[in-house]
Design an enzyme around this catalytic site. Structure first.
Site, short mmCIF file in Angstrom:
data_model
loop_
_atom_site.label_atom_id
_atom_site.label_comp_id
_atom_site.label_asym_id
_atom_site.label_seq_id
_atom_site.Cartn_x
_atom_site.Cartn_y
_atom_site.Cartn_z
N GLY A 29 0.76 -1.12 0.15
CA GLY A 29 0.13 -0.12 0.04
C GLY A 29 0.82 1.20 0.07
O GLY A 29 2.09 1.25 -0.42
N SER A 30 0.38 2.29 0.74
CA SER A 30 0.96 3.51 0.74
C SER A 30 2.66 3.54 1.32
O SER A 30 3.02 4.57 1.32
CB SER A 30 0.34 4.65 1.37
OG SER A 30 -0.99 4.66 0.89
N THR A 31 2.94 2.47 1.96
CA THR A 31 4.18 2.47 2.69
C THR A 31 5.02 2.33 1.51
O THR A 31 6.56 2.44 1.69
CB THR A 31 4.37 1.28 3.68
OG1 THR A 31 4.02 0.18 2.94
CG2 THR A 31 3.34 1.63 4.99
N PHE A 32 4.74 2.03 0.36
CA PHE A 32 5.44 1.82 -0.85
C PHE A 32 6.01 3.09 -1.50
O PHE A 32 6.74 3.24 -2.37
CB PHE A 32 4.92 0.92 -1.85
CG PHE A 32 5.69 0.22 -2.91
CD1 PHE A 32 6.58 -0.72 -2.57
CD2 PHE A 32 5.41 0.95 -4.16
CE1 PHE A 32 7.39 -1.19 -3.81
CE2 PHE A 32 6.36 0.39 -5.29
CZ PHE A 32 7.16 -0.77 -5.17
#
Lengths: 382, 645
Positions: free
Chosen positions: B326-329
């Site tokens: 998700g957004s941690t990428f």
């Protein structure tokens, strides 16, 4: 056939007979028995119990029996030979019908407090009967087929009854003991050649019958034969006894592993170490020196007896002694051959050494007869 | 019969002749026997003596003491405890039923135990000791010993068996031991003979399995004299074995305990790394299980309960669980764009709430859009459209290259079982595995850590540590000497000005009023975090569901909700640790994962007890009651036994 036939003037009588006993034989027998008692002491882990002391007592009884038999005149033994033989046949038949079972075979007859092993008795009575038979038989008729057949029947009848118990070892001993007497009596050697060759043929047939409907021996007997032919096929089963026995024997070396140091016997790898396999323990603990010296003692016993046979003109006495020598020889030869892996495992004890009363008593009676023949021998005119 | 002298003489000569022949034959046979005796006793005696020794001597193996497993401070994670057991020998017991009946009055024996003991006894040879009961208390074993005269054949024995004092805390890392199975033996080329010892146990999972060679040690041996039935008569000599070597892990048992308890009730994973050297300080996967059950032989009921639990307690989610990041990428996409030179980071992108790419409309999580955002705001507010744009500019190859550089898609060599590699999708991967060409839409999805991208919580923590330090941090689980720490710090060669943007974005995520994790900020000096939230979609809400009134995650069944993720490093100014948290089906990263990440971060910085002062004042009341509730579950320091070497 009467008492008069003996040279009474020279015949010792009463307690004077003691002086005429075959004393070298007595000494040799005591020496042999001593081997047994020492080994039984060792096998019990350095204890007189449970084997050494009873064995010593039995041997003492045996000696007494031997002297008693020796003091009876020889004609007495000849005259009861037929009755004794008949009684032993009846007892063997009794075992057949009323015998008690021990170790998978019917061998014992219990009459009141008595426990009889008629097969042991038959060893002596067969020899007695044959010796008396040839004593009575006209010398010219000895090799005639009818009379040979009759003699063979006398030997084979008890042997077959014993074989049915089943006790192969004793049966062989009885038959071969009888054969020795027949041979000594001068039967033509052609008969023996014929028997030996037909024996080989029979052995082949017996082996061939295996696994068929008419199988002639029990399965365990075949397995013993297999194990004898190749002990390594089943090292934990039928071949176990003979393998362990040979290991013990071979590991003895020249002078043995030392008194009470035999690991095979002490750790129970040896089966029947106090009875049939006692020679193995002797060979393990005292090595070649111990084992061969016992063999030498046995040969000396035989030699002393053979001299008695050669020095009497009494046909009955001479044949009787030959029979006893033959039986004695068969005992230790079969036993030693067995533990060395030269013969199949059959239940034959080492004479006067193995723990056990019946065989010892019978042998001592046999030596008593030898002594009697010695004391009461017809002296040759000088 | 009366015979003439002639006849007598004839008879005597016949018997003499025949007697001598017989004597000769007998002498011959005796000679053969003597020859045979000589051959065996003099020529072959060496061989036979060897055989006799083989008969007599039995070599027995003495199992070595298994090495301990310790945490970084020497706290015992796997040890050996005295195990009192009662064994029985059939040939000494006599009447088995009588003895077992008496024994059942002294110690707790079930019908099943008695039946099993009886079966084992009859199956084995009579002198083989059979275990009736294990793990008895000292009282029970004393009762048995005191009543020994009434219990022939029964002996109390003492042995060592494996136990895990921290139970569920370290189950996934340390693993457990179990009896050697046929499969274990088949897997080995030349199995150590010690494996054939009855009841010998080897590592079945985790460190116990992977470090088996080190932990096992070498068996000692004992030469004993045995008799024909195998009974031991006496010991001849003895060679002591070499005990197994201890294994010291990088884990901090207190922090690990805190992490496990903080995940309580969730199907979740948390990883704490030391950014300086890659030491894994905590590797928590919840729910966990008690490994001691496996050592003792787990019951079918218990095992099925573990197997059928939808929270999958047997799975080590930290290294085995693969989730769309998700957004941690987004840091990966941002750095890929910076390195490709397609943006300077200050340039802004307009976010109307969606973007149309190749005929498909891609939404931003905020339907209304973020307006004009630069890179820092795009990270802190987690604007999707910004990264859709950047990904299209730099392309999937650059993203993929950066992703690998930051440690994603790599299977790390750790001494634990089932470490997964995650997935860094490439054009080639899609061609081979999906039998389709890479599309621009795939790139757009990958830019926000959706689509094909998969990462494990461990990989996310490694990524965060690498971002924080600009070095190629490699995770490690076995404690190494301090002097080796410097060797692994290999630079990633990311330009400082790029990293400043990333760090700023991550800092503002937590500490800026508009940041997605602002409610999980830390106010204590020197303990502030920089992080990133993530929410990865597992299932889209279908049109039918939308029409049925389901709008929010909470309305969905548990196993269809989104995964919640959070990564952070702290302290923001001088990073020491990196943390990743994944809460399966937790809903949103900022609500479900960030608070856990914050608490674990604070625990890591404050020896497993986050100070209340680190939390923003308005939250302290609520946090305080949470902490008190949790304190009851936490292991007390005195429960952590130090191994005194």
């Amino acid at each position: 056939m009467s008492y008069l036939e003996y040279n009474t003037k020279r015949m010792p009588a009463g307690f004077a007979k003691v002086l005429y006993l075959n004393w070298p034989l007595v000494a040799l027998l005591i020496a042999v028995a001593a081997y047994g008692i020492v080994m039984l002491y060792s096998i019990a882990g350095g204890s007189l119990q449970p084997w050494a002391e009873p064995q010593a007592k039995r041997f003492a009884v045996g000696l007494a029996v031997m002297f008693a038999v020796a003091f009876m005149p020889l004609w007495f033994w000849r005259s009861i030979a037929g009755i004794a033989y008949a009684v032993s046949l009846v007892l063997l038949l009794g075992v057949e019908f009323f015998g008690t079972v021990g170790m998978g075979a019917k061998r014992w007859l219990v009459i009141g407090p008595l426990r009889l092993q008629p097969s042991e008795l038959a060893k002596i009575t067969t020899i007695l009967a044959l010796a008396a038979y040839y004593d009575a038989l006209d010398l010219k008729k000895v090799s005639r087929p009818h009379y040979v057949l009759l003699a063979a029947l006398i030997a084979l009848l008890p042997a077959l009854l014993v074989l049915r118990q089943p006790d192969l070892g004793t049966a062989i001993l009885i038959a071969l003991g009888g054969a020795v007497v027949i041979f000594a009596a001068g039967v033509h050697w052609g008969y023996f050649a014929a028997v030996i060759s037909s024996g080989i043929a029979l052995a082949t047939t017996v082996m061939a019958s295996r696994g068929t409907d008419w199988q002639m021996l029990k399965d365990y007997q075949y397995r013993r034969i297999d194990a004898f032919l190749d002990p390594s096929i089943d090292p934990l089963g039928a071949g176990y006894h003979i393998n362990q026995s040979m290991i013990a024997l071979g590991s003895g070396g020249w002078s043995g592993r030392g008194f009470m140091e035999g690991t095979q016997a002490r750790l129970n790898f040896l089966p029947e170490k106090h009875t049939d396999f006692i020679f193995t323990t002797l060979a393990e603990e005292f090595g070649f020196l111990g084992a061969s010296s016992l063999l030498l003692l046995y040969m000396l016993v035989m030699g002393v007896c053979l001299l008695t046979a050669l020095r009497t003109t009494n046909r009955f006495g001479a044949l009787l002694v030959m029979g006893v020598i033959g039986t004695f020889f068969l005992y230790f030869a079969v036993n030693m051959a067995m533990v060395m892996g030269l013969a199949p495992v059959v239940g034959v004890p080492l004479p006067l050494v193995s723990y056990g009363g019946s065989a010892m008593l019978v042998l001592m009676v046999g030596f008593g007869l030898v002594q009697s023949a010695h004391v009461h021998r017809s002296r040759l005119p000088t | 019969m009366k015979r003439s002298d002639r006849e007598k003489e004839f008879s005597r000569r016949t018997i003499s002749r025949r007697g001598l022949i017989l004597g000769g034959v007998q002498l011959g046979i005796a000679g053969t026997l003597l020859w045979r005796l000589r051959d065996m006793q003099l020529n072959q005696s060496e061989q036979f003596r060897l055989l006799a020794e083989e008969n007599r001597i039995n070599l027995r193996l003495l199992p070595p003491t298994r090495g301990l497993i310790l945490d970084r401070n020497g706290v015992l994670l796997a040890g050996n405890e005295q195990n009192y057991r009662v064994v029985i020998k059939r040939d000494d017991a006599g009447d088995i039923d009588l003895v077992l009946g008496r024994l059942a009055q002294l110690i707790d024996l079930s019908e099943e135990d008695i039946e099993r003991a009886r079966r084992d006894m009859l199956r084995n040879r009579p002198f083989v000791p059979v275990t009736i009961a294990e793990r008895l208390s000292w009282e029970e074993i004393s009762r048995v010993a005191a009543n020994a005269p009434a219990l022939p054949g029964v002996t109390p024995e003492m042995g060592l068996s494996r136990y895990y004092p921290l139970r569920a805390d370290t189950a996934h890392v340390v693993g457990y031991v179990g009896p050697v199975s046929e499969r274990d033996l088949e897997a080995l080329e030349a199995p150590d003979p010690v494996l054939h010892i009855p009841r010998f146990q080897i590592g079945k999972s985790g460190v116990e399995r992977m470090q088996e060679d080190q932990l096992r040690g070498r068996a000692g041996s004992q030469r004993v004299e045995v008799n024909a039935i195998g009974r031991v008569m006496r010991e001849l000599d003895r060679v002591e074995g070499v005990p197994g070597t201890n294994v010291q892990l990088t884990l901090d048992a207190k922090l690990q305990n805190y992490a496990i308890e903080r995940l309580h009730g969730q199907s979740a994973a948390a990883v704490v790394l030391d950014v300086a050297n890659g030491d894994i300080l905590a590797l928590a996967s919840g729910p966990s299980f008690d490994p001691n059950l496996f050592v003792r032989g787990i019951s079918t009921t218990d095992f099925n309960a573990l197997l059928n639990d939808d929270h999958r307690p047997l799975v080590n989610k930290t290294v085995q669980g693969m989730y769309p990041p998700g957004s941690t990428f987004k840091m990966v996409t941002a750095l890929a764009a910076l390195e490709a030179g397609v943006t300077d980071g200050r340039e802004t992108v307009f976010c109307p709430g969606h973007m149309d790419v190749a005929g498909n409309r891609f939404h931003c999580w905020r339907r209304g859009g973020h307006g004009r955002v630069g890179m820092v705001a795009a990270l802190s507010e987690s604007c999707d459209v910004y990264f859709y744009e950047m990904a299209q500019r730099c392309g999937i190859d650059k993203i993929n290259e950066m992703s690998t550089r930051l440690g994603l898609g790599i299977r790390y060599q750790l001494p634990i079982t089932s470490v997964a590699g995650g997935l860094n999708p490439t054009r080639e991967w899609k061609r081979n595995n999906r039998n389709a060409e890479w599309r621009i839409g795939d790139t757009v999805n990958a830019s926000i850590g959706q689509g094909f991208v998969l990462a494990t919580p461990l990989q996310l923590a490694v990524m965060t540590a690498r971002l924080a330090t600009n070095t190629a941090v490699l995770p490690r689980l076995i404690r190494e000497p301090l002097e080796r720490d410097g060797l692994i710090a290999q630079s990633l060669d990311l330009r400082p000005e790029w990293l400043r943007l990333i760090h700023r974005g991550m800092y503002e995520t937590v500490n800026d009023r508009r940041g997605t994790a602002y409610s999980s900020r830390v106010v204590a000096d020197g303990q502030t975090m920089a992080g990133k939230t993530g929410t990865s979609q597992v299932f889209s809400i279908t049109r039918a569901e939308r029409e049925a009134g389901i709008r929010r995650q909470e309305d969905l069944p548990w196993n269809r909700r989104n995964h919640a993720l959070f990564v952070d490093y702290a302290p923001a100014e001088k990073p020491r640790i990196a943390v990743s948290v994944v809460v399966e089906h937790g809903g949103g990263g900022s609500t479900a994962a960030a608070p856990i990440g914050r608490d674990i971060t604070l625990a890591a910085l404050n020896s497993a007890r986050p100070p209340l002062s680190a939390y923003p004042a308005p939250q302290r009341n609520r946090i305080h009651s949470e902490q008190q509730e949790m304190e009851e579950r936490l292991r007390r320091p005195e429960d952590m036994r130090l191994n005194r070497a």
